[in-house]
Design an enzyme around this catalytic site. Sequence first.
Site, short mmCIF file in Angstrom:
data_model
loop_
_atom_site.label_atom_id
_atom_site.label_comp_id
_atom_site.label_asym_id
_atom_site.label_seq_id
_atom_site.Cartn_x
_atom_site.Cartn_y
_atom_site.Cartn_z
CD GLU A 90 5.83 4.57 -2.89
OE1 GLU A 90 5.11 5.01 -3.81
OE2 GLU A 90 5.81 3.38 -2.51
CB CYS A 103 2.80 13.42 -6.22
SG CYS A 103 1.66 12.33 -5.37
CB CYS A 110 -2.98 5.37 4.53
SG CYS A 110 -4.55 6.27 4.62
CB CYS A 114 -8.96 2.93 -0.02
SG CYS A 114 -9.49 4.44 0.81
CB CYS A 117 -5.18 2.48 -1.86
SG CYS A 117 -3.79 3.48 -1.32
CB CYS A 333 -0.60 6.49 -3.71
SG CYS A 333 -1.53 5.98 -2.37
#
Length: 345
Positions: A90, A103, A110, A114, A117, A333
Amino acid sequence: MTSRYGATRADVDALLSEWGEPRYRADQVWDALYRQQIPLDDATALPRALRERLTDALPLALDALVEQTAHDGMTSKWLWACTRDQAQIETVLMRYPERATVCVSSQAGCAMGCTFCATGQAGFDRHLDVGEIVEQVLRAAQASPQRVSNVVFMGMGEPLANYDTTWAAVHRLHDDLGISARRITISTVGVAPAIRRLAHEDLPVTLAVSLHAPTDEERSEIVPLNRRYPIAEVLDAAAEFAAAKGRRVTFEYACIAGVNDSIGQADALGRLLDAFPGAGGSHVNLIPLNPTDGFGGHAPTPPSIQVFADRLRGHGVTATVRRNRGTDIAAACGQLRSREAMPSG
Ligand code: SAH
Ligand code: SF4
């Protein structure tokens, strides 16, 4: 095959000389791609046959799957499929009257996990390459009437876990697109050794550290990497960066009701950061939590975020509350991808 924005100036020169083109053609190609920042199709200074040949030889790395613009018309978001393997990433464009910020994602997915997220919840696919990162900026720039002046590595992925590629992309943005190093922000979850490495690089980029809690016990609950690099180590690395670059460090803090938004936590954060030795002190960017499917929490009310911010200011720490741009298009995100993946939307 090199992608269009993965190709360096030397690659373009070599390709055109292999085709027997005069030298000035390479200048024109480079000028169209990086100074004018227009699609190759629009580079009418080049003969049509050459444009077509270049289009085939230097293919784009990203296919737009979804492009959305928020109600204010100033925020746009893309979900791309990488052409080489369909990995999804994205990009967000935030326009202002005189300039624009892009951004970018640094990884597909990832590995940091976390809890709050959407990207972390979905796990890691792979590192992006330089062309894939640089192309996100240029494709967004082509959709923006305002010049892109700022790039933030706050999309999907942990940029410092893809260090060499991220740094090569930073150089391309600085050297070829002419974006000032200070206007390139690298946001990290706190990979301490990589922050120290960044402190000694040749370009003074801006560093943002995602803190999210004032104590190790609380932070480890939501940021698993804290068990490996605890707060003291992350702050020490950030202080080394601040000292080496003479730059103020920004700390990001996703505000989650009942998790990290108490007065006691504001005081603990204020004390921690008031003692931060970095040049020019430190700055906290409070981000109201964007709800995600895999995490039950929600953002505190706007007044209670203000109380938290005021409490920090009482400790001599500057604090701003980030306006959640484009919440109506799930601009946090990893969220567009997770939503697209759901059959019910
Ligand atoms: N991996 C890097 C950069 C990408 S995330 C990092 O973690 O810093 C960019 C920022 O968005 C980070 O501060 C991250 O914690 C925050 N973020 C992620 N998911 C969020 C959510 N659901 N609501 C609010 N902020 C979020
Ligand atoms: Fe990765 Fe950053 Fe999301 Fe954490 S917040 S999972 S480091 S993208």
